[in-house]
Design an enzyme around this catalytic site. Structure first.
Site: not given
Lengths: 300, 300
Positions: B82, B163, B168, B170-172
């Site tokens: 996905h 933001g 980020h 690791t979190a994108g």
């Protein structure tokens, strides 16, 4: 599925606002109960409270309110236009969702038993909770009222279902029971001829050979120059609203009269309208779990 | 009236059950939120959570779950079928009752702002919350995915709404927004001719000149030997279910085809069915306050 019932207790105090507030307090305080309305009538000297909630919360709050009412009300000093036989005159429970009539009857029995023990109160069960056909009708039980009940209660056929076979000296006796919620549904006709509205009402209602759970009369809406078939649907789970609507429509056809709208009066369970939508859309395999709000109600 | 929204956040973790349980925990713990469903797909490597609740409770639980997901998920190690650009990939809020779209957009903004500050996460607003037409569509925002986003985010036209303008590590990045709930409504036709179902779908849907908030296609129900007009109602408050039903019916007439039923798929708000009942019964002056269960929901 969350279990929800409606309860409409009637107390014999319609004048003293301080007492009225004390009696309804448990319905405000106890979580799981939503107090929808309470109205006191000075002439009737009577307080009618409407609430909905889970079986446990209703039971708890009704028992608390009963104890307060038994404590505060002296029937020897009570006068009012409305017939009554006790401080807590009548307490009907009606299933709203996820509750069978059998469960509502069981709840009525539990409340009757606990109240009779705690308050030494004689209690009769009525409507669907009645233990004999003679006790089904509230008016039959209450005949004689508080003043005549000291004698009536001693007749074997009027021995209470719970509690002592003598009247509580100040609180009299109570009637508790279970019945279906009434849905008040009126269908408007494009005619000012009341006789036509009455003819249609006669064909649609149970007593005239019509729908099993439908009472109906014709009403003149003078101001609008129209008439109305005013109906009480006494069990919307068995006789649905769309049935009475379509029946009024096809009976009106023979008079060349059109149905021009309808009214829903007061409170009704969501399911009564879901049934209507399901019918007209011909929905297959619909489940109440598909309604988002129903899932939230499971929490209660 | 109680305010209720639905929220369906998608997280980029569909394999590690321990992590999945940790992410959904706030939706189980926080009162005022009802977790309806969560399902993880291993191939997609994605978790889809469905819940409903009050604005405050949803905000609190979504922020907690986001923090846990940002903590646990490393997008550098994420692979799945996905498309995705972040640990908390997308968070849509949809009004269910007592909430306007403006309020849902406001809630999306509040969550986006708090999350971006707490987690130093770049966040885009989409659908009704979008700040430019180019950001309305999720697929347009997400194009390039996590791997391509380090570059894309530095282009002025892809500066995040909240933001920092860098991914980020690791979190994108995340997409948060507001949209109407979809109601999936299929109407069955008494014909096995898919061309007829397709013709009707074409006339009923917005893109073919039909109803503004209706998408429709024809579908073959081989097993039953019938066909279906399968519809997505994209705003049931503006294009009601009875409109699409009646429209399918009158389009079907020209082919001599009967409508033989319908299906409602998945969740829908109660109001979508109340609107149907109101229409077919021609109810005047109906208020949602007359629905007993609605009164209970005020408590939430």
């Amino acid at each position: 599925m969350a279990q929800i019932l409606e309860c409409i207790p009637n107390f014999s105090e319609g004048q003293d606002e301080e007492k009225i507030e004390k009696i309804v307090q448990p319905f405000k305080d106890i979580s799981g109960v939503k107090l929808l309305d309470y109205s006191a009538d000075k002439d009737h000297n009577r307080l009618v409270v409407t609430m909905i909630g889970s079986p446990d919360a209703l039971k708890k709050s009704v028992l608390e309110a009963m104890e307060i009412a038994v404590d505060l009300i002296d029937m020897n000093e009570h006068a009012g236009e409305h017939p009554r036989m006790g401080a807590v005159d009548v307490v009907p429970f009606t299933p709203v969702r996820g509750v069978t009539m059998e469960e509502a009857v069981e709840l009525a029995n539990e409340v009757a038993q606990e109240a009779s023990e705690k308050m030494e109160l004689p209690i009769y069960l009525y409507e669907e909770a009645a233990t004999t056909p003679e006790r089904k009708n509230l008016a039959d039980i209450r005949r004689g009222e508080f003043e005549g009940f000291a004698d009536k209660i001693q007749q074997p056929e009027w021995k209470p279902d719970y509690g002592p076979a003598e009247l509580h000296s100040t609180a009299g006796a109570s009637v508790i029971g279970a019945r279906m919620p009434l849905v008040a549904f009126n269908v408007n006709l494009d005619t000012d001829d009341l006789e036509i509205a009455n003819e249609i009402a006669r064909k649609v209602r149970h007593s005239g050979g019509g729908l099993r759970y439908c009472k109906a009369i014709g009403i003149d809406l003078n101001e609008r120059g129209i008439t109305q078939v005013s109906m009480n649907m006494t069990d919307y789970t068995k006789t649905a609203l769309y049935q009475s609507y379509e029946m009024v429509k096809f009976e009106a056809e023979r008079y060349g009269v059109d149905v021009i709208g309808s009214e829903l009066i007061g409170l009704l369970p969501a399911q009564a309208l879901f049934d209507v939508a399901e019918y007209y859309l011909g929905v297959e395999d619909f489940s109440g779990d598909q309604i988002m709000e129903n899932r939230l109600l499971e929490e209660l």
